[in-house]
Design an enzyme around this catalytic site. Structure first.
Site, short mmCIF file in Angstrom:
data_model
loop_
_atom_site.label_atom_id
_atom_site.label_comp_id
_atom_site.label_asym_id
_atom_site.label_seq_id
_atom_site.Cartn_x
_atom_site.Cartn_y
_atom_site.Cartn_z
N HIS A 12 0.82 -1.21 0.00
CA HIS A 12 0.00 0.00 0.00
C HIS A 12 0.86 1.26 0.00
O HIS A 12 1.69 1.45 0.89
CB HIS A 12 -0.89 -0.02 1.25
CG HIS A 12 -1.98 0.98 1.27
ND1 HIS A 12 -2.33 1.68 2.40
CD2 HIS A 12 -2.85 1.41 0.30
CE1 HIS A 12 -3.35 2.47 2.15
NE2 HIS A 12 -3.68 2.33 0.88
N GLU A 39 0.78 -0.30 -4.75
CA GLU A 39 -0.37 0.57 -4.98
C GLU A 39 0.08 2.01 -4.79
O GLU A 39 0.92 2.30 -3.92
CB GLU A 39 -1.49 0.22 -4.00
CG GLU A 39 -2.79 0.98 -4.19
CD GLU A 39 -2.90 2.22 -3.32
OE1 GLU A 39 -3.92 2.93 -3.43
OE2 GLU A 39 -1.98 2.50 -2.53
N ASP A 41 -1.42 6.40 -5.38
CA ASP A 41 -2.54 7.32 -5.65
C ASP A 41 -2.06 8.40 -6.61
O ASP A 41 -1.00 9.00 -6.39
CB ASP A 41 -3.01 7.97 -4.36
CG ASP A 41 -3.41 6.95 -3.31
OD1 ASP A 41 -4.47 6.32 -3.47
OD2 ASP A 41 -2.64 6.76 -2.34
N HIS A 54 -2.23 11.18 -2.05
CA HIS A 54 -3.51 10.59 -1.67
C HIS A 54 -4.59 11.63 -1.42
O HIS A 54 -5.69 11.55 -1.95
CB HIS A 54 -3.33 9.72 -0.42
CG HIS A 54 -4.62 9.14 0.07
ND1 HIS A 54 -5.45 9.80 0.95
CD2 HIS A 54 -5.22 7.95 -0.21
CE1 HIS A 54 -6.51 9.05 1.19
NE2 HIS A 54 -6.40 7.92 0.50
N GLU A 114 -4.23 3.88 -8.26
CA GLU A 114 -5.54 4.38 -7.87
C GLU A 114 -5.69 5.80 -8.39
O GLU A 114 -4.92 6.70 -8.03
CB GLU A 114 -5.74 4.36 -6.36
CG GLU A 114 -7.15 4.88 -6.00
CD GLU A 114 -7.46 4.91 -4.52
OE1 GLU A 114 -8.42 5.62 -4.15
OE2 GLU A 114 -6.76 4.25 -3.74
#
Length: 245
Positions: A12, A39, A41, A54, A114
């Site tokens: 993450h 992952e 953002d 994020h 993301e």
């Protein structure tokens, strides 16, 4: 279902909480722990540069203030995105998606991007991120997975680069969510891990989509998801779980 080219374990925001999230330092640390998929953002600067962050606001994880998407990349690039975490990472800059992509490609790592749009820029962000990702990963064996809580962003991604796999993120099971995922030709549903049960896993698999979970930081939760036959776990605990498992 189509063959799934991604590892089961996904780190993450690079390295969970062990390094400043969404910085290259975090992804390097995750790789040092043996992780192969990450992952991140991604949102747009005011002048359209896809970069990693994020939050809508800069305040929590950078030295900047205010809405990130309202500032140009030249200003964003000068911010400290590591000092909030620890002195070790003070001065770490915000990376662009292109920075991270080139690092991943050079090292054989996979990426879950993301799409995290500034409010009001959902479709545009999805389109711009997908266009850039398609360009950067052109000819690569494994493309990035594009995920978002915002169907509008996934719609933009679908229009710009239909060949890239997409996943709908869900914190709750809202009416029609699986229908939206099917219309968006999603390859995966990525749920809050507590939402999954055997019937739901079977339903999503029956629709031809993969079953992924976030953010799983306890062994008991991971064991439950593995027993349910899910296809991937996003975790902060890169120091607890073995990515080879």
């Amino acid at each position: 279902m189509d063959a799934w080219p991604y590892p089961f374990w996904i780190a993450h925001r690079g390295a969970g909480r062990l390094a400043p999230e969404n910085t290259l330092a975090a992804f390097r640390l995750g790789a040092e722990h043996g992780w192969r998929m990450f992952e991140c953002d991604v949102k747009l600067s005011a002048d359209g540069v896809p970069f990693l962050l994020h939050d809508t606001a800069l305040d929590r994880t950078t030295s900047g203030h205010g809405t990130a998407g309202e500032q140009g990349w030249s200003a964003l690039a000068r911010l400290d995105a590591g000092g909030w975490h620890s002195r070790r990472y003070a001065g770490e800059p915000l990376p662009t998606l292109e920075n991270l992509a080139r690092w991943c490609l050079a090292n054989g790592h996979q990426l879950d991007i993301e799409i995290k749009p500034t409010p009001g820029l959902e479709e545009r962000t999805g389109r711009v991120v997908a266009e850039l990702a398609a360009h950067l990963w052109q000819g690569a064996t494994t493309p990035p997975l594009l995920t978002s809580f915002r169907p509008e962003s996934l719609w933009g991604a679908l229009q710009a680069a239909p060949q890239l796999p997409r996943g709908l993120l869900l914190d709750t099971l809202w009416d029609g969510c699986f229908g939206y995922a099917a219309q968006l030709r999603c390859a995966a549903i990525v749920c809050n891990h507590a939402l999954w049960d055997a019937a739901l896993v079977e339903q999503v698999h029956g629709m031809g989509m993969r079953v992924l979970s976030y953010t799983v930081n306890d062994e008991w939760a991971a064991e439950r998801l593995i027993s349910l036959g899910t296809d991937g776990i996003v975790t902060d605990r890169i120091d607890l779980f073995s990515p080879g498992a």
